[in-house]
Each structure stands twice: as structure tokens, then as C-alpha cells.
Design a protein around this motif. Structure first.
Motif, PDB file in Angstrom:
ATOM      1  N   MET A 152       0.807  -1.097   0.242  1.00 43.23           N
ATOM      2  CA  MET A 152       0.043  -0.214   0.047  1.00 43.23           C
ATOM      3  C   MET A 152       0.832   1.161   0.052  1.00 43.23           C
ATOM      4  O   MET A 152       0.631   2.109  -0.637  1.00 43.23           O
ATOM      5  N   LEU A 379      -4.973  10.436   6.905  1.00 40.52           N
ATOM      6  CA  LEU A 379      -4.488   9.080   7.368  1.00 40.52           C
ATOM      7  C   LEU A 379      -3.379   8.902   8.119  1.00 40.52           C
ATOM      8  O   LEU A 379      -3.373   8.095   8.693  1.00 40.52           O
ATOM      9  N   SER A 427       0.480   6.436   5.890  1.00 38.41           N
ATOM     10  CA  SER A 427      -0.663   6.258   5.206  1.00 38.41           C
ATOM     11  C   SER A 427      -1.045   4.560   4.934  1.00 38.41           C
ATOM     12  O   SER A 427      -1.965   4.174   4.931  1.00 38.41           O
ATOM     13  N   LEU A 431      -4.089   2.411   6.166  1.00 36.36           N
ATOM     14  CA  LEU A 431      -5.036   1.695   5.039  1.00 36.36           C
ATOM     15  C   LEU A 431      -4.965   0.084   5.054  1.00 36.36           C
ATOM     16  O   LEU A 431      -5.873  -0.497   4.940  1.00 36.36           O
ATOM     17  N   SER A 432      -3.525  -0.441   5.315  1.00 41.86           N
ATOM     18  CA  SER A 432      -3.643  -1.799   5.208  1.00 41.86           C
ATOM     19  C   SER A 432      -4.131  -2.516   6.517  1.00 41.86           C
ATOM     20  O   SER A 432      -4.764  -3.244   6.354  1.00 41.86           O
ATOM     21  N   PHE A 435      -7.750  -2.414   5.595  1.00 42.30           N
ATOM     22  CA  PHE A 435      -8.023  -3.582   4.888  1.00 42.30           C
ATOM     23  C   PHE A 435      -8.056  -4.865   5.473  1.00 42.30           C
ATOM     24  O   PHE A 435      -8.607  -5.970   5.109  1.00 42.30           O
ATOM     25  N   LEU A 532     -13.253   3.086   0.730  1.00 40.30           N
ATOM     26  CA  LEU A 532     -11.646   2.968   0.763  1.00 40.30           C
ATOM     27  C   LEU A 532     -11.468   3.289  -0.768  1.00 40.30           C
ATOM     28  O   LEU A 532     -10.272   3.934  -1.032  1.00 40.30           O
ATOM     29  N   GLY A 536      -9.246   6.070  -2.507  1.00 37.68           N
ATOM     30  CA  GLY A 536      -8.132   5.845  -3.274  1.00 37.68           C
ATOM     31  C   GLY A 536      -8.252   6.310  -4.459  1.00 37.68           C
ATOM     32  O   GLY A 536      -7.155   6.864  -5.183  1.00 37.68           O
TER      33      GLY A 536
ATOM     34  N   PHE B  19      -4.681  -0.369  -6.410  1.00 38.41           N
ATOM     35  CA  PHE B  19      -5.606  -0.128  -5.172  1.00 38.41           C
ATOM     36  C   PHE B  19      -6.265  -1.550  -5.013  1.00 38.41           C
ATOM     37  O   PHE B  19      -6.323  -2.096  -4.041  1.00 38.41           O
TER      38      PHE B  19
END
Lengths: 787, 37
Positions: A152, A379, A427, A431-432, A435, A532, A536, B19
Motif C-alpha cells: 500500500m 490518514l 498512510s 490503509l493496510s 483492509f 476506501l 483511493g 489499489f
């Protein structure tokens, strides 16, 4: 019998999962590299394959010299075409990393019979290294928080506008390779911290050497890493791995850094490096204490500690006193101007106008944060939080990197570039983590939906019943074994898992470890993932827009769109081509320092000052000449053997970065050395203006005259489109300079110094007698004594 | 000829695709059994 079968099936399943994950990871990394490279090609497609801006022209010229004359000539190169009459020792004053890298790439390609020009290699060096930087980010983040976070972060860094602004195709500057070197050095440091391997420690020192070769920003590394080491020691995280990660870096790194001519003995003599040595000493003291602690009994250790602390404090005070005396004895207290302006943001504006005059050294505005890192700014806090869950040496390093980078980016806008990787890494981690939770939930819910066999349902019911009673930390350790140091030890131990199962069977609920597992409902998870993706998507669209529109202009070719279509302003190259074709090879050209590199690279003419700005007095001399009346300016330029004066003027086409807008800096820098130039003389009631309200000093100075000479002929009024008003003095003649060339859009104007008239014996008498006959004639002659 | 609009489309597509790929990676590597047990 059922148990081994299920365990082999589970092992097979995890192997398949890892294999799929590995393939996906490799494919994603490849695409990230492609994206990092291709998003930086807008400048080539929209304009042309050309070197950008100012500094890249110098780097290009040096690379040309290197590829033509070889490495030894390069080290010994004394350039007599700049800083006339002083010249400049290029080999000893340039960071050679970028040049050597591009030169090596060019040499390799040519050895393989791929005949690319030096210019082409230079243009594409930055995009290539952006891909490398993305991969280095992957490695660093992987060390800190696992592969998913690494992917990411790499994806985010590949397109972060802050980095794009410095690494589009054609932006052939030090930062292009230095950011890669910076991230890679951090990766190797963290890798050494995690493994304790001397091999990585040596690689780390070599990577640091490459960074020192590439950019003056290496001082950031040699201060950040000691701070982290100190942090580890203070928080009780000292280990032999920390020692191995740090001690070789300081010794080997400093020795290697001293090999770079531009750094030399600065590596041990300037205050920027002192922190690393101090921490080196502290680290050894701590290591010694730990060693002795292992040898002695607790009581004996206490006695020894008292003794050591008493002696140690005395020695420390003595050393600190000596250091302070040494530092205080140097004129700048051992700190260079740029470093001081980093620590004290107001320092440059107070004392060093030449640093403050550069737009990239100004503090950034809030919108520029949003422009350059966009959603990452929101983030980052989430990333910081997840770095603390759990806190490891690597994640604490990442947080420390971010905190220091945020501070430095607040000091000068140029250092947003250093912040960008930290922002991307955090960030990416945030995000990871999101996810992780969301995809795990989806998978869990899916397996619950589709599992309807009795055994499976038993399993799933067991899962669901225990789902709410599992320690999240241990679960995380198992899903991402590479994330923490202890993970590899925990993962392969199937025995442990069996034991845990047995324990779970015998003792169904363990109140101490119970925590709610983060499994969300299916709908919420899918919605979260979609949102998300949308976030993105916005980030991607913003980055592509920034790359295409905001950061791709090469600044030597300008364009504007109007109702008639696209207009191209190629005045700079027009002017440099004129100089190169119409002047003698040894003619000296004076201009403000901004255009020095371009003039030497494109016109191949000797300049008085250039963007290296190493000699303030020389620049102040040119500033004084530009701020002086025509005659005084002519005398200054004549004393420097100048033949031509070049000014950049944007009043006709509305180009705001012209010399009139930069003029106050010329006055300030000139006035800093020559006190007869006073800034208030050029300001009317504190306002800088060149209209009818402008001061006489302003309207008579050389810069005004060279910019606005014959300007009134263009529209009859002399309306300046940048300043938005009619100029103050419209009709005047030049006495000591003659216009030799003005480009198509009047953006560059070149003047020649009129030659000094020979003194003819008896001419004065004739003039005097002539003045009796005709007073008007004499007045005319007096106005222009050189004709 | 590949112009800047094509490159813009390509970069946008690739960025969003990456992504999605990263999410796919997380999905593949997610292990609900360990979490559940």
C-alpha cells in the motif's frame, strides 16, 4: 487420523495462499514500478524530452563533461566559465551521486550498443529512480508492518504529488536519486535492527555513502538515526541488534562520507554530525553497562555503578565543555546557514537573504500540504496509532521519521519532499490495517455463509463461539509473521497451536486474554472496502492531475491556453541560442544568478554568478549593479569584463517570475554587502511599485531601464500585465547600454555594454569650445559621454 | 499517437487497479480461521 489430514490440508491451504499472495505481490510491485515511471512522463508527452528548470541544467552539463572526459578529469575539473573571474572547482563542490549514476547508466547502455544520448538518459533518470524509491518504500514498510502495508505504501508513494514535483522526466536534480537513497538507507537500518546482521549493517553504511554522494540532505539521516537510537536506549529497548545497526553506520559511514570531496572533513568537524558521535559514545557506555551487569552480582554491580557514574559524569562534563568550546569558537557556532535556518525558521530571513530569496526555502502554506500529500494528511494519524499497536523498533523509527519530517517540512517547502515518504508509509500502514480488518471480515463471513457441511459447521460454530474470545494481538502475529521480530519464532510452532487448542478445550474461557475479535458484518465490510476504493480513486485522480497539470511544466518552455488555442513561449531557448550564435566564445554575460546555470549550459558563455550561490559578495555585486543607475552599473559590469547583460521580463505576456518581481532581493542582497544600496529608497510608503508612484531611485535603476526600455512602443501606454498598471517612466533612452536582442514575447532581453570611448587629447578643449557655440548640443553630449 | 489524455487515462486506470490489487492481496492473505480459532 483425521487430525494429520486436516493439518496437512491446512498447511496446503496456507502454502497455496502464500503462493497466490506472492504472485499478487510481485505483480503489484511490477505495476507500481510501471505507474511510478509512467505518471512522470507527462512532461515529455505534453512538452518534449528536455531538461527542466535551472539546477538540472548544471547537472546535465556536468554529466556531459563526465561522459566525454571520464571520471578523473571530472574530479579535477576547474570550471572557468562560471563565477568569472573566480571560477569554480566543480569536482570538489558538487554532490557527484546523480552525475555518476546517470553517467554509469549511459556508459552501460552504450556498452550494450544502445546508443542513447546523455540528455535522454538524464531526462529519464528521475522516473527510473522513482520506481526504485517505490520498491524501497515497500521494503521499509514491510519491515515495519508487513507485506500488505508495504504494498500500500509503495503504491501511494509511486504517485504522491510531493515527490512527483521533483522527479518528473527532465527534472534531473539531486533529489531524484536522493529520495531513493534516503528510503533505502532507512530500510537497511531497520532491517539491521530486526535481524542484527552485520551484512545489512555494512550495506547500510554503503547506502548512506550513496546518499552522501547524492544530496546535502544526508544530514537528516545522520541525525534521525541517532535520535532513534537514543529513543530506544531511553525507552529500555537497547539490544545487541541496536548496537550492530548503529555502530558500523557511524564508523564506516563517516569514513565513507569523508571520501566525498564536497563533504571531506566536514563529516567530523561540523555540528550537523556531532549528534551521531555523541550517541555513539552513549551507546558504548550503555553496552558496557549491560556487559558488566551480566558479569557481576547485583550487589557488586550497584557498587560499580556508583563508581562509574561518578567518574563518568566527570568525564562527560569535561568532554561536553571541550565540545562546546570547540563549537563556539567557529564563526557560525559550527552550523552551516542552511542547517541553522532549519532549526530556527526565522534565521534565514534575518541573516541570509540569499537563502530566504529562494522560493523553495519559504515555509509552506496549508493548501500546499493538501496539494502535495492530499488525503495522506488525514490518514497519517491512523497510521501513527497502528504503529503503536504493538510498538516495535521499526515502527517507532517510522513514527520518529514522520515527526521530524513534519517539523522540517514546516520550515521550508522544499522539505515536503522528505515528509512525503513518511506520510506514504504511515498512510499505507493505516490503509493496510483497515483492509486487513475488512477483508478478513468478508472472508470470515463468506466462509460462514458457504460452509454447510456438519464438520465445517461445527468448525465455524466453534469459530463463531470463540471469535469473540480471541486475543487480537496473537491473531495478528499469526496472520503477518514478518511484521514483528518475535513473529517468526511463533509462526512455525505448530506445537504451540496444538497446545493452545488443548488449552482452549480444557479451559474454554481465559478471562485474562479475552478481547473481542474485530470481525465486522458483511455489509459494513463491503461498504468500507468500496469507500476506501473511492478514497483511493480520488487520491489517484488528484495525483494524476497534479502530475499532468501542476508539475510537468519544464519552466524553460511555457504554454498558455486561450480562445485562439495553445500558445507556446520558447523565449528562453531563443535567447540562449542567440547568445550562442552571435557572441564570442569568451564573452561574459551578466544576469541575476537564477539564469547562470542555463546560460553556461545552453549558451556556453561565461557567467558572473550562477545558482551555486557560493560567493555572496559576488552575487551582491551583480545585485548592486542591477540596483544602481546606468552609469554606476556600467562601471561595475565593465570592471567584471561583462559584455552582455541579460534580463528576464514578463510584463508583456504576464510572466510573473521575472526580474522585476525578483528585484527587491537584488536590492537586499546587494545592500547586505554594499550599504549605499538601501531598500527604502526603492519603496514608496513601504510598497514596491514601478508605476508613476515609484521612487526616482527605482525608476532610474538599471533593472527598470533594461526591462522597460522601448516597452511603451508595444501598446502605446506601457501597461505591465504582471503588475497590472502602467509603468512610471515610459520614454527614456539608454546611455551606456544598447539593446542587441529581445525575444519574440519580450521575455528575455539582452543588452550590450557600450564600449568606453578612447580619450583623445584635446577633445575636452574642443568640447568646451563647442559648448560655447551651442549649449543644447553640449547638453546632449554631456548626457551621453560615451558617444 | 499516445497523447497526454491517453496517458492520463492510463495512469488513472493503473492507479485504481493497483489499489484493487492491493485489496485483493489483503483478501487472499487474510486468514479468518486463525482469527476465529
Amino acid at each position: 487420523m483425521a487430525e494429520p489430514e486436516s493439518s496437512t490440508a491446512a498447511a496446503g491451504g496456507s502454502r497455496l495462499r502464500n503462493a497466490c499472495g506472492g504472485v499478487l505481490c510481485a505483480f503489484t510491485l511490477l505495476l507500481i514500478g510501471v505507474l511510478a515511471f509512467s505518471i512522470r512522463l507527462f512532461s515529455v508527452i505534453k512538452y518534449e524530452s528536455v531538461i527542466h528548470e535551472f539546477d538540472p541544467y548544471f547537472n546535465f552539463r556536468v554529466t556531459q563533461f563526465l561522459s566525454k572526459n571520464g571520471i578523473y578529469e571530472f574530479w579535477n575539473w576547474f570550471d572557468d566559465r562560471t563565477w568569472y573571474p573566480l571560477g569554480r572547482v566543480i569536482g570538489g563542490t558538487v554532490y557527484p551521486g546523480l552525475t555518476l549514476t546517470a553517467g554509469t547508466i549511459w556508459w552501460l547502455l552504450n556498452s550494450l550498443n544502445i546508443p542513447l544520448s546523455v540528455e535522454t538518459v538524464c531526462v529519464f533518470t528521475a522516473p527510473i529512480f522513482s520506481a526504485n524509491a517505490s520498491w524501497a518504500t515497500y521494503l521499509l514498510t514491510k519491515e515495519a508492518k508487513g507485506t500488505g502495508a508495504g504494498l500500500m505504501a509503495a503504491a501511494i508513494l509511486a504517485m504522491v504529488p510531493s515527490y512527483i514535483s521533483r522527479s518528473v522526466a527532465g527534472s534531473y536534480d539531486n533529489e531524484a536519486v536522493a529520495i531513493f537513497a534516503l528510503i533505502f538507507t532507512f530500510y537497511l537500518y531497520v532491517k539491521t535492527l530486526n535481524t542484527g546482521s552485520l551484512f545489512y549493517a555494512t550495506l547500510n553504511a554503503l547506502s548512506y555513502f550513496y546518499m552522501v554522494c547524492s544530496w546535502g540532505g544526508y544530514t537528516f539521516i545522520i541525525n534521525l538515526i541517532p535520535i532513534h537510537v537514543l529513543l530506544c536506549i531511553v525507552t529500555g529497548r537497547y539490544s545487541s541488534r541496536l548496537y550492530i545497526a548503529y555502530a558500523p553506520l557511524v564508523i564506516l559511514g563517516t569514513l565513507l562520507a569523508a571520501l566525498v570531496p564536497v563533504v571531506g572533513f566536514n563529516a567530523v568537524m561540523t555540528s550537523e554530525h556531532f549528534a551521531s558521535f555523541l550517541v555513539f559514545i552513549i551507546l558504548h557506555v550503555v553496552a558496557l553497562v549491560y556487559y558488566i551487569k551480566g558479569l557481576l552480582t547485583p550487589r557488586l554491580f550497584k557498587v560499580a555503578m556508583t563508581l562509574v557514574i561518578t567518574v563518568g559524569l566527570a568525564v562527560c562534563f569535561a568532554v561536553i565543555a571541550i565540545l562546546i568550546a570547540l563549537v563556539a569558537s567557529s564563526p557560525t557556532k559550527g552550523w552551516s546557514g542552511r542547517s541553522l535556518s532549519l532549526l530556527d525558521p526565522t534565521y534565514a530571513s534575518k541573516y541570509i537573504p540569499i537563502i530566504a530569496s529562494v522560493s523553495e526555502h519559504q515555509p509552506p502554506t496549508w493548501p500546499s500540504y493538501f496539494m502535495d500529500i492530499n488525503v495522506l494528511a488525514f490518514l497519517i494519524p491512523a497510521g501513527i496509532i497502528s504503529c503503536f499497536l504493538p510498538l516495535s523498533d521499526a515502527s517507532s523509527f517510522v513514527v520518529l521519521y514522520l515527526v521530524t519530517a513534519v517539523y522540517f517540512s514546516g520550515v521550508m517547502v522544499r522539505l515536503m519532499l522528505v515528509l512525503a515518504p513518511a506520510a506514504c508509509i504511515l498512510s499505507g500502514i493505516a490503509l493496510s490495517e483497515a483492509f486487513d480488518v475488512l477483508t478478513r471480515s468478508v472472508k470470515y463471513q463468506l466462509s460462514k455463509l458457504f460452509d454447510d457441511s456438519p464438520a465445517a459447521s461445527g468448525d465455524s460454530s466453534a469459530e463463531s463461539s470463540s471469535a469473540s474470545t480471541v486475543s487480537t494481538n496473537s491473531a495478528k502475529n499469526e496472520t503477518r509473521p514478518e511484521k514483528t521480530e518475535t513473529a517468526p519464532k511463533e509462526k512455525p510452532s505448530k506445537k504451540n497451536r496444538k497446545k493452545e487448542k488443548e488449552v482452549a478445550e480444557s479451559v474454554p474461557v481465559k478471562p485474562k486474554k479475552e478481547k473481542k475479535l474485530l470481525v465486522l458484518p458483511m455489509e459494513a465490510s463491503v461498504l468500507g472496502i468500496l469507500l476506501l476504493i473511492v478514497l483511493g480513486g480520488f487520491y489517484v485522480v488528484h495525483c494524476v492531475w497534479a502530475a499532468a497539470e501542476a508539475y510537468s511544466a519544464p519552466s524553460i518552455v511555457l504554454t498558455s491556453r486561450s480562445r485562439d488555442g495553445l500558445h507556446v513561449f520558447d523565449d528562453f531557448r531563443e535567447a540562449y541560442a542567440w547568445l550562442s550564435h552571435n557572441t564570442d566564445v569568451d564573452d561574459k554575460v551578466a544576469s541575476w544568478w537564477d539564469y547562470g546555470y542555463q546560460t553556461t549550459a545552453m549558451a556556453n558563455r561565461t557567467v558572473i554568478v550562477d545558482n551555486n550561490t557560493w560567493n555572496n559578495t559576488h552575487i551582491a555585486t551583480v545585485g548592486t549593479a542591477m540596483s544602481s543607475p546606468e552609469k554606476a552599473a556600467w562601471e561595475i559590469f565593465n570592471s567584471l569584463d561583462v559584455k552582455y547583460v541579460l534580463v528576464v521580463f514578463g510584463g508583456l505576456v504576464g510572466y510573473p517570475s521575472d526580474d522585476i518581481n525578483k528585484f527587491l532581493w537584488m536590492v537586499r542582497i546587494g545592500g547586505g554587502v554594499f550599504p549605499h544600496i538601501k531598500e527604502p529608497d526603492y519603496l514608496r510608503d513601504g510598497n514596491y511599485r514601478v508605476d508613476a508612484q515609484g521612487t526616482p531611485t527605482m525608476l532610474n535603476c538599471l533593472m527598470y531601464k533594461l526591462c522597460y526600455y522601448r516597452f511603451v512602443e508595444t501598446d502605446g501606454k506601457g501597461f505591465d500585465r504582471v503588475r497590472g498598471y502602467e509603468i512610471g517612466k515610459k520614454h527614456f533612452k539608454l546611455t551606456h547600454f544598447e539593446e542587441v536582442f529581445t525575444t519574440h514575447h519580450w521575455m528575455v532581453r539582452i543588452y550590450k555594454l557600450k564600449p568606453q570611448k578612447n580619450r583623445v587629447r584635446g577633445k575636452l578643449k574642443k568640447l568646451k569650445s563647442g559648448s560655447k557655440a551651442s549649449s543644447t548640443n553640449a547638453a546632449g553630449r554631456k548626457k551621453n559621454p560615451w558617444q | 499517437m499516445f497523447d497526454d489524455q491517453d496517458l492520463g487515462f492510463f495512469a488513472n486506470f493503473l492507479g485504481i487497479f493497483i489499489f484493487v490489487l492491493v485489496i485483493a492481496y489483503h483478501f487472499v492473505m487474510a486468514d479468518p480461521k486463525y482469527e476465529g480459532n
